[in-house]
Design a protein around this motif. Structure first.
Motif, short mmCIF file in Angstrom:
data_model
loop_
_atom_site.label_atom_id
_atom_site.label_comp_id
_atom_site.label_asym_id
_atom_site.label_seq_id
_atom_site.Cartn_x
_atom_site.Cartn_y
_atom_site.Cartn_z
N ASP A 70 -20.26 -4.25 -34.40
CA ASP A 70 -19.55 -2.87 -34.52
C ASP A 70 -20.65 -2.17 -35.44
O ASP A 70 -21.00 -2.60 -36.44
N GLY A 71 -20.73 -0.91 -35.18
CA GLY A 71 -21.37 -0.10 -36.06
C GLY A 71 -23.00 0.11 -35.75
O GLY A 71 -23.66 0.95 -35.98
N SER A 72 -23.48 -0.62 -34.71
CA SER A 72 -24.78 -0.39 -34.20
C SER A 72 -24.89 0.79 -33.36
O SER A 72 -23.92 1.15 -32.45
N VAL A 73 -26.14 1.29 -33.58
CA VAL A 73 -26.27 2.88 -33.03
C VAL A 73 -26.96 2.84 -31.51
O VAL A 73 -27.91 1.91 -31.42
N VAL A 74 -25.93 3.35 -30.82
CA VAL A 74 -26.63 3.65 -29.39
C VAL A 74 -27.32 4.90 -29.28
O VAL A 74 -26.34 5.89 -29.38
N PRO A 89 -22.08 4.97 -32.83
CA PRO A 89 -21.89 3.77 -33.24
C PRO A 89 -21.11 2.79 -32.22
O PRO A 89 -20.19 3.58 -31.61
N SER A 90 -21.40 1.63 -32.02
CA SER A 90 -20.76 0.84 -31.01
C SER A 90 -19.48 0.41 -31.62
O SER A 90 -19.20 0.28 -32.88
N ARG A 91 -18.58 -0.09 -30.83
CA ARG A 91 -17.22 -0.57 -31.16
C ARG A 91 -16.88 -1.67 -29.84
O ARG A 91 -16.91 -1.32 -28.87
#
Length: 388
Positions: A70-74, A89-91
């Protein structure tokens, strides 16, 4: 008493061997993460839209086989238009954004994920058509206008539904005539007075030479001279070629018509999707003529994606063997879809058998003619379809 510890060479070698066996003291760098990215929406099956409309895009990614944290940027990008937001940010291993673009035709969208200095990306092609105009009805009215013929029904529908544009193709003797027919004059006058439009049918024999340019231009002249420019809105070129080797033949015909009157509409009927260059020698192409079942399968992607750069008013469909009202409505709805992008439509329950060559689907109006007009009206206004 004082003790002195002495380390022998054999002892030192044993310690080094122990460290190596436990992994201590290794100078190897950790393996780079493996990042796999996938665009899960839109899907390759449902990826045609109308330019200017928001398109929801969803991307998922894994890092070494597990969902990205979670929170990785796409990062989202497109060959035309803009994403909002461009970075998300990913979830739960995924992220979404919205693309808005006014471009028509194929567009490539991308999603990029970077973790621990390593990146992974995915791309997907989507298609956008221009904003559609209201659908119109194009009727192959190849029936003689005797007293009480279906030309009367055409006139009644044009008068009763002034917001639905109805164009009829008149066809006296396959366009081979040398004098005026009073019944045609009466029928087309009544129809155009009611708000309809008329095209003159001209056979071109696929530009193979059995019908010369002179034959074709003579037929064009006779429509305008004998039935009047005030009644004839354009010319319908049937049996049109689809290969570029015949393009010059049709360009000469098109220019001849436009030199007479630039506002005359030229509709060409190859009955299939021709080479893209044919869009320059007509105003409207009949990109489909066939059974309703085959029309439901019609799909310009990916080989004929150039059609998505054209307005729906430049594309027509003529469907026969649409057995019932529900089949007709399915054909009209398919035509209205972004995927099919047809602005001129017609469907009939009359049949033609391609194997035996038996049948004439244009011999009369369909039994559900009134429902066809009402269906096109409903599609144009966003109303519920009439009950069959």
């Amino acid at each position: 008493m004082q003790y002195t510890r002495t380390f022998s060479p054999l002892y030192a070698l044993a310690v080094i061997a122990l460290l190596i066996s436990c992994g201590g003291g290794s100078s190897e760098a950790p393996e780079a993460p493996v990042i796999a990215v996938q665009i899960t929406a839109p899907t390759p099956q449902d990826n045609v839209f109308t330019a200017g409309s928001p398109v929801a895009v969803r991307a998922s990614a894994t890092v070494n086989g597990a969902a990205m944290p979670d929170g990785s940027v796409v990062q989202f990008s497109a060959s035309s238009g803009r994403f909002s937001p461009a970075e998300q940010p990913s979830r739960a291993g995924a992220a979404t954004s919205t693309l808005t673009s006014s471009a028509a035709g194929p567009l490539q969208i991308s999603a990029l994920v970077t973790e621990a200095g390593q990146s992974g990306s995915a791309t997907l092609t989507i298609y956008q058509r221009p904003q559609p105009a209201r659908m119109e009805i194009l009727v192959p009215a190849y029936f003689y206008p005797s007293t009480g013929s279906d030309w009367n029904r055409l006139t009644a529908s044009a008068a009763a539904h002034p917001t639905v544009a109805i164009t009829a193709i008149m066809n006296p003797n396959n366009g081979n005539f040398s004098r005026v027919d009073g019944n045609f004059t009466r029928a087309v006058t009544q129809f155009t007075d009611a708000g309809g439009k008329v095209l003159g049918y001209v056979l071109t024999r696929y530009g193979k030479g059995s019908r010369s340019i002179e034959d074709i231009t003579t037929a064009i002249d006779r429509y305008l001279e004998l039935y009047g420019r005030e009644r004839i809105s354009g010319i319908f070129l049937d049996e049109m070629a689809s290969e570029t080797t015949k393009l010059g033949f049709y360009r000469e015909i098109y220019q001849y018509i436009k030199d007479i009157d630039p506002s005359l509409r030229v509709v060409g009927n190859p009955g299939t999707v021709p080479a893209a260059e044919f869009s320059s020698v007509v105003d409207t192409l009949v990109t489909f003529e066939g059974t309703a079942v085959d029309y439901w399968k019609y799909d310009p992607r990916p080989n004929n994606a150039w059609l998505y750069r054209l307005a729906n008013s430049t594309q027509a469909m003529l469907a026969h063997n649409a057995a019932g009202c529900a089949d007709m409505q399915a054909a009209v709805q398919a035509a209205a879809s972004a995927r099919n992008n047809a602005g001129w439509v017609y469907a009939t329950d009359l049949e033609f058998n391609y194997t035996t060559g038996v049948g004439n689907p244009w011999a009369s109006l369909p039994s559900y003619w009134d429902a066809l007009v009402q269906t096109v009206d409903a599609v144009n206004t966003g109303a519920s379809l009439p009950r069959c």
